[in-house]
Design a protein around this motif. Structure first.
Motif, PDB file in Angstrom:
ATOM      1  N   CYS A 130      29.634  48.633  43.230  1.00  0.00           N
ATOM      2  CA  CYS A 130      30.748  48.204  44.063  1.00  0.00           C
ATOM      3  C   CYS A 130      30.355  47.065  44.993  1.00  0.00           C
ATOM      4  N   LEU A 131      31.127  45.989  44.962  1.00  0.00           N
ATOM      5  CA  LEU A 131      30.809  44.831  45.789  1.00  0.00           C
ATOM      6  C   LEU A 131      31.677  44.799  47.043  1.00  0.00           C
ATOM      7  N   ALA A 132      32.323  45.899  47.302  1.00  0.00           N
ATOM      8  CA  ALA A 132      33.076  46.072  48.539  1.00  0.00           C
ATOM      9  C   ALA A 132      34.253  45.115  48.664  1.00  0.00           C
ATOM     10  N   ALA A 133      34.977  44.950  47.543  1.00  0.00           N
ATOM     11  CA  ALA A 133      36.197  44.137  47.604  1.00  0.00           C
ATOM     12  C   ALA A 133      37.295  44.877  46.864  1.00  0.00           C
ATOM     13  N   CYS A 134      37.372  46.195  47.071  1.00  0.00           N
ATOM     14  CA  CYS A 134      38.302  47.045  46.330  1.00  0.00           C
ATOM     15  C   CYS A 134      39.753  46.594  46.499  1.00  0.00           C
ATOM     16  N   CYS A 135      40.050  46.030  47.665  1.00  0.00           N
ATOM     17  CA  CYS A 135      41.424  45.604  47.904  1.00  0.00           C
ATOM     18  C   CYS A 135      41.848  44.481  46.967  1.00  0.00           C
ATOM     19  N   GLY A 136      40.889  43.769  46.383  1.00  0.00           N
ATOM     20  CA  GLY A 136      41.240  42.678  45.471  1.00  0.00           C
ATOM     21  C   GLY A 136      40.845  42.986  44.044  1.00  0.00           C
ATOM     22  N   ALA A 137      40.734  44.285  43.700  1.00  0.00           N
ATOM     23  CA  ALA A 137      40.270  44.662  42.361  1.00  0.00           C
ATOM     24  C   ALA A 137      41.261  44.199  41.290  1.00  0.00           C
ATOM     25  N   PRO A 138      40.816  43.858  40.107  1.00  0.00           N
ATOM     26  CA  PRO A 138      39.399  43.747  39.733  1.00  0.00           C
ATOM     27  C   PRO A 138      38.782  42.452  40.247  1.00  0.00           C
ATOM     28  N   MET A 139      37.511  42.477  40.489  1.00  0.00           N
ATOM     29  CA  MET A 139      36.880  41.294  41.082  1.00  0.00           C
ATOM     30  C   MET A 139      35.557  41.006  40.411  1.00  0.00           C
ATOM     31  N   MET A 140      35.073  39.793  40.625  1.00  0.00           N
ATOM     32  CA  MET A 140      33.709  39.487  40.202  1.00  0.00           C
ATOM     33  C   MET A 140      33.075  38.527  41.198  1.00  0.00           C
ATOM     34  N   MET A 141      31.762  38.499  41.159  1.00  0.00           N
ATOM     35  CA  MET A 141      31.046  37.572  42.016  1.00  0.00           C
ATOM     36  C   MET A 141      30.376  36.556  41.104  1.00  0.00           C
ATOM     37  N   VAL A 142      30.623  35.281  41.369  1.00  0.00           N
ATOM     38  CA  VAL A 142      29.953  34.243  40.603  1.00  0.00           C
ATOM     39  C   VAL A 142      29.072  33.481  41.579  1.00  0.00           C
ATOM     40  N   ASN A 143      27.799  33.425  41.256  1.00  0.00           N
ATOM     41  CA  ASN A 143      26.811  32.935  42.203  1.00  0.00           C
ATOM     42  C   ASN A 143      27.020  33.701  43.498  1.00  0.00           C
ATOM     43  N   HIS A 144      27.428  33.074  44.586  1.00  0.00           N
ATOM     44  CA  HIS A 144      27.603  33.913  45.773  1.00  0.00           C
ATOM     45  C   HIS A 144      29.057  34.031  46.180  1.00  0.00           C
ATOM     46  N   GLN A 145      29.963  33.622  45.258  1.00  0.00           N
ATOM     47  CA  GLN A 145      31.373  33.601  45.623  1.00  0.00           C
ATOM     48  C   GLN A 145      32.158  34.745  45.002  1.00  0.00           C
ATOM     49  N   TYR A 146      33.090  35.289  45.778  1.00  0.00           N
ATOM     50  CA  TYR A 146      33.938  36.370  45.273  1.00  0.00           C
ATOM     51  C   TYR A 146      35.214  35.787  44.657  1.00  0.00           C
ATOM     52  N   TYR A 147      35.605  36.315  43.513  1.00  0.00           N
ATOM     53  CA  TYR A 147      36.905  35.985  42.911  1.00  0.00           C
ATOM     54  C   TYR A 147      37.625  37.300  42.709  1.00  0.00           C
ATOM     55  N   GLU A 148      38.850  37.392  43.265  1.00  0.00           N
ATOM     56  CA  GLU A 148      39.533  38.684  43.269  1.00  0.00           C
ATOM     57  C   GLU A 148      40.814  38.648  42.458  1.00  0.00           C
ATOM     58  N   ASN A 149      41.420  39.836  42.280  1.00  0.00           N
ATOM     59  CA  ASN A 149      42.670  39.991  41.518  1.00  0.00           C
ATOM     60  C   ASN A 149      42.599  39.237  40.201  1.00  0.00           C
ATOM     61  N   LEU A 150      41.574  39.501  39.447  1.00  0.00           N
ATOM     62  CA  LEU A 150      41.287  38.730  38.237  1.00  0.00           C
ATOM     63  C   LEU A 150      42.252  39.062  37.102  1.00  0.00           C
ATOM     64  N   THR A 151      42.529  38.035  36.310  1.00  0.00           N
ATOM     65  CA  THR A 151      43.189  38.203  35.019  1.00  0.00           C
ATOM     66  C   THR A 151      42.382  37.380  34.042  1.00  0.00           C
ATOM     67  N   ALA A 152      42.638  37.537  32.742  1.00  0.00           N
ATOM     68  CA  ALA A 152      41.895  36.772  31.730  1.00  0.00           C
ATOM     69  C   ALA A 152      42.047  35.276  31.972  1.00  0.00           C
ATOM     70  N   GLN A 153      43.261  34.844  32.311  1.00  0.00           N
ATOM     71  CA  GLN A 153      43.506  33.424  32.531  1.00  0.00           C
ATOM     72  C   GLN A 153      42.696  32.896  33.708  1.00  0.00           C
ATOM     73  N   LYS A 154      42.698  33.689  34.762  1.00  0.00           N
ATOM     74  CA  LYS A 154      41.953  33.285  35.951  1.00  0.00           C
ATOM     75  C   LYS A 154      40.472  33.110  35.619  1.00  0.00           C
ATOM     76  N   VAL A 155      39.967  34.081  34.877  1.00  0.00           N
ATOM     77  CA  VAL A 155      38.552  34.036  34.494  1.00  0.00           C
ATOM     78  C   VAL A 155      38.271  32.770  33.695  1.00  0.00           C
ATOM     79  N   ASP A 156      39.166  32.456  32.736  1.00  0.00           N
ATOM     80  CA  ASP A 156      38.970  31.257  31.912  1.00  0.00           C
ATOM     81  C   ASP A 156      38.849  30.014  32.782  1.00  0.00           C
ATOM     82  N   LYS A 157      39.749  29.916  33.765  1.00  0.00           N
ATOM     83  CA  LYS A 157      39.753  28.747  34.645  1.00  0.00           C
ATOM     84  C   LYS A 157      38.421  28.615  35.374  1.00  0.00           C
ATOM     85  N   ILE A 158      37.966  29.753  35.893  1.00  0.00           N
ATOM     86  CA  ILE A 158      36.701  29.734  36.667  1.00  0.00           C
ATOM     87  C   ILE A 158      35.565  29.274  35.762  1.00  0.00           C
TER      88      ILE A 158
END
Lengths: 166, 732
Positions: A130-158
């Motif tokens: 857990c990266l402690a960003a449950c309010c924006g689940a699902p989330m991921m951390m890329v390098n040191h940045q948080y990306y929240e409320n992810l969808t496949a499209q969002k991930v593609d863009k990143i």
């Protein structure tokens, strides 16, 4: 303190800054930060030589550095891709579809969790807790940045954006 | 730690214990058993095994006894249902990943995990999943590993950090993936590293040379004293059917605490070396014959008598300082019988000019344990970690408690504690560097030097490093200057000692010596010296020849006792010439070598330290007697028996000893006092000129100090030994 020829001037001055925050003789306390800086300078992973250099610079036994570097999941002791991607798969994110995000990333990058892409650009980290960003689940951390409320499209863009960077 | 007492109750028993103590210390003292793996009284508290969980009234959960400080009114239950169930649960977790290989594990039978599994384990495991497997590590020739057995108590890691002072092992990874390792494949090299074998509560770290050669319950533990340095570490020999299988430490808080050096632990292999001399041998027309003991003693007696009868000066007697007190006393009696004053045990010493100023015996100057309480220690001319590892550990403890520790050393040796001064003084300039320290002390205090040293001070420039070194002893309540092996062997020892005496006098410090061998003290008490007899009483005027003179002006006959001339003397080439030229060379030796076969006329096999009864007197003056632990190899006999038989054969009166105790009593009857004062009463005119050092051996590597150690095969494979062979100096 001496040595550390493998460490850049920047790394050394950063380590010095951290060492100064602790009482004299407690330079071991600066080890975590020192490794972080050293790992960053080396494109995201530590080698034995770098750990030895940090040990020498901080006047520690090499094994003391290995202990810390292998304990914390933020440190990589084997070569990995430049961009470190950690998808949270803990309970909140899992309920919000984190597994789909992982699947999507695996397909898109052609690698499994724990692997790096052949071009050396991406690294999919294994089982991040857990990266402690449950309010924006699902989330991921890329390098040191948080990306929240992810969808496949969002991930593609990143990923596209990162792909263009290097 | 406060000295106030607090009242606690354990299992209904009221105890008053010092506040600040951990619960486990209180229960241990009161003989109340609490199971444990990671706790060790000599190491810091880790509280990671959880085996010592106990119930404490009003505490919501069981608490680890090793990390819970006692408090007023505390009520503790170590055997209540809650405590036992916590302990059992811990045991079950510990056993999850532990292999069930006790039948093939060397630790079996002496395993803390096995013992506690008997008390706290379940009969049947509930865990049916796969157990984890960990790759074994290669830690070098002394320690074997079976890392799957490790329960991660981290005693070995803490030993490195806290006792050895250099962390060689660490715990990498975490949770299920945690491993004890060096990470990079490398050996564990510290000279005390073998102690982690005893610390390991399971069979993960074991004794490599001993591996698979006996079971713990088949062996008998017999107390012995280690024969390799002047500390006299207490050891147990583990003996299987008359053969020594391994050596482990025997606790003695005043001497070696719970530790022994690797040299003490592994040297026993030398006892069973292929080149043990196992039969008495006699040379007839350049041919060696194996003969009976009667014949050998008779031949020896007539050889010595024909060479020395009526002319004691024709005989030279040289004895190893590792011989027992009783052997040395009998050698002295033999010399007296012939009116021979040429006897010496100072085999590696080369400066005897000021020997009349020697104390009765060279004492450490304080108890071994008292070293820790010094606030200033100046080590002069000693590679102390290699010469006396246990003493080095005491010095380190003092340094960690805040003592100033300084060195005057011919080379840069590595120490794992803070040093306040390190004066690098190569052999050629050693005296002038050291006199510089005295000059600095005089300068700082504004004092005048004694007349006999004033001349030497004239040519000295006081540098800041001299001042730093002098400061180690200045303004200290409890300080000591230790003269080590290098200083004792130095061709300018007289100058060094006189300077040390002036410096200690000036600073109010104690003067101490670190003498060579296990029993230099005993040798001096027994009168194995050319200028002094039993108890340090002056011998006739002129006195006899010292070891150097005996070899410089060859004797007609030599009696060599317990050493090898090619390795144990300062100048082997000189010894070779003298021994080759002699008519008669009688050699008492545990080992046979080419050059002994070449030089000797009689070879008499003697017992090693584990095969004979005897006494060693350590540098602090502690008499430690021991009994033979194992059978003699071949036809070898304890040296004191041979010397007694020889004494009978040559007609020494009153040589009817039936035991070592008889010999010891005879010595004690002649001994006025056992004590010795290091107070220097000489007036040696110090000169900065150092005689030529040439071929002289000043630094003897740790694993080449005596015949037994040199034959310890595992020790010879260590990194320390290998580097020493390449002629470099090295520290773990």
């Amino acid at each position: 303190m001496s040595g550390g020829s493998l460490l850049s001037d920047h790394t050394r001055s950063e380590i010095d800054r951290w060492v100064a925050k602790f009482p004299e003789g407690r330079q071991r306390s600066a080890l975590l930060s020192a490794l972080q800086v050293a790992q960053h300078e080396n494109k995201g992973y530590l080698t034995r030589d770098i750990m030895d250099a940090v040990a020498e610079y901080l006047n520690l036994q090499p094994i003391e550095v290995y202990e810390v570097a292998t304990f914390y999941s933020m440190f990589e002791t084997k070569p990995v891709g430049r961009h470190s991607i950690s998808v949270c798969t803990n309970i909140s994110c899992m309920l919000r579809g984190a597994d789909d995000i992982v699947n999507h990333l695996e397909q898109r990058l052609g690698i499994k969790l724990g692997e790096s892409s052949d071009d050396g650009k991406f690294y999919l980290k294994m089982e991040e807790e857990c990266l402690a960003a449950c309010c924006g689940a699902p989330m991921m951390m890329v390098n040191h940045q948080y990306y929240e409320n992810l969808t496949a499209q969002k991930v593609d863009k990143i990923i596209e954006k990162l792909d263009k960077q290097d | 730690m406060g000295s106030d007492l607090v009242n606690i109750e354990v299992n209904g028993v009221k105890l008053a214990v010092p506040s600040g103590q951990m619960l486990i210390e209180a229960t241990d003292r009161a003989d109340i058993y609490v199971p444990r793996f990671c706790y060790h009284r000599k190491l810091s508290v880790a509280a990671n095994c959880r085996m010592c969980l106990v119930e404490v009234e009003k505490a919501p959960k069981p608490l680890p006894a090793c990390a819970t400080p006692v408090a007023e009114g505390m009520k503790v239950f170590t055997r209540s249902d809650a405590a036992i169930s916590a302990q059992k649960a811990t045991m079950e977790f510990l056993l999850i990943n532990h292999p069930l290989d006790c039948p093939i594990c060397d630790q079996g039978g002496e395993c803390e995990l096995q013992d506690l599994a008997m008390g706290f384990g379940r009969d049947v495991a509930r865990y049916s999943e796969r157990k984890r497997v960990v790759k074994d590590k290669d830690l070098g020739p002394l320690i074997s590993t079976d890392m799957t057995r490790c329960i991660h108590c981290t005693r070995c890691v803490r030993f490195g950090q806290e006792i050895a002072g250099i962390q060689e092992l660490g715990a990498i990874g975490r949770s299920e993936y945690m491993e004890i390792t060096t990470y990079v494949e490398r050996s564990v090299d510290h000279e005390l590293s073998g102690n982690i074998i005893d610390l390991c509560p399971v069979g993960a770290l074991n004794n490599k040379p001993y591996r698979y050669s006996a079971r713990a319950w088949e062996m008998v533990a017999k107390p012995l004293i280690s024969p390799h340095d002047c500390i006299g570490s207490n050891i147990y020999a583990h003996v299987l059917r008359g053969t020594l299988k391994r050596v482990v430490p025997r606790d003695n808080e005043q001497i070696n605490e719970s530790w022994i050096s690797d040299r003490d632990r592994y040297s026993y292999e030398g006892i069973y070396s292929q080149d043990r001399l196992d039969k008495p041998m006699l040379k007839r027309d350049r041919e060696w014959l194996e003969v009976s003991w009667d014949r050998a003693i008779e031949a020896t007696s007539s050889l010595i008598s024909s060479a020395a009868s009526g002319e004691g000066d024709a005989l030279g007697i040289l004895a190893s300082p590792n011989s027992t007190l009783e052997e040395l006393y009998l050698l002295n009696e033999l010399a007296c019988h012939y009116g021979c004053n040429n006897l010496d045990h100072r085999l590696r010493v080369s400066d005897f000019r000021d020997q009349d100023s020697d104390p009765t015996w060279l004492s450490l100057g304080c108890e071994i344990a008292e070293i820790e309480q010094q606030d200033g220690i100046l080590v002069v001319g000693s590679n102390i970690r290699m010469d006396t590892p246990i003493l080095a550990h005491r010095v380190r403890s003092a340094a960690l408690c805040g003592a100033s520790v300084g060195f005057v050393s011919p080379e840069v040796y590595e120490y794992h504690f803070p040093q306040t001064a390190y004066l690098h003084a190569p052999a050629e300039t050693f005296v002038s560097m050291f006199v510089g320290v005295l000059a600095a002390a005089l300068d700082i205090l504004g004092d005048k030097p004694p007349a006999w040293i004033a001349n030497a001070l004239k040519g000295i420039n006081i540098e800041s490093e001299h001042r730093e070194t002098a400061a180690v002893l200045l303004n200290k309540e409890n300080s000591i200057l230790l003269l080590g092996h290098f200083a004792l062997r130095h061709p300018s020892f007289a100058d060094i000692r006189a300077t040390a005496a002036a410096l200690t006098e000036l600073t109010g410090s104690k003067l101490g010596y670190i003498p060579e061998g296990a029993n230099s003290t005993g040798a001096a008490l027994a009168g194995v010296l050319p200028h002094r007899g039993v108890g340090g009483v002056k011998r006739g005027d002129p006195c006899g020849l010292n070891v150097q003179e005996m070899l410089n002006s060859p004797r007609r006959a030599y009696l060599l006792y317990g050493f090898e001339p090619e390795f144990d003397l300062t100048n082997p080439a000189l010894a070779n010439d003298a021994l080759s030229a002699a008519d008669t060379v009688v050699c008492f030796s545990p080992f046979v070598t080419e050059s002994l076969l070449d030089q000797a006329d009689v070879l008499l096999p003697i017992a090693t330290y584990a095969e004979t009864d005897g006494t060693f007197v350590n540098a602090a003056g502690v008499w430690q007697s021991f009994n033979a632990a194992v059978d003699c190899v071949g036809d070898a006999k304890p040296g004191w028996r041979l010397l007694r038989a020889l004494g009978n054969a040559i007609g020494i009166t009153d040589c009817e000893y039936r035991s070592v105790e008889d010999v010891r009593e005879a010595l004690e009857a002649k001994l006025g006092s056992r004590k010795s004062s290091n107070r220097y009463r000489g007036k040696f005119p110090v000169s900065l000129m150092v005689p030529e050092i040439g071929e002289k051996v000043l630094d003897v590597p740790i694993y080449l100090t005596d015949g037994i150690v040199r034959r310890g095969t595992a020790l010879q494979q260590t990194q320390i030994a290998q580097v020493a062979r390449q002629g470099k100096s090295i520290q773990g």
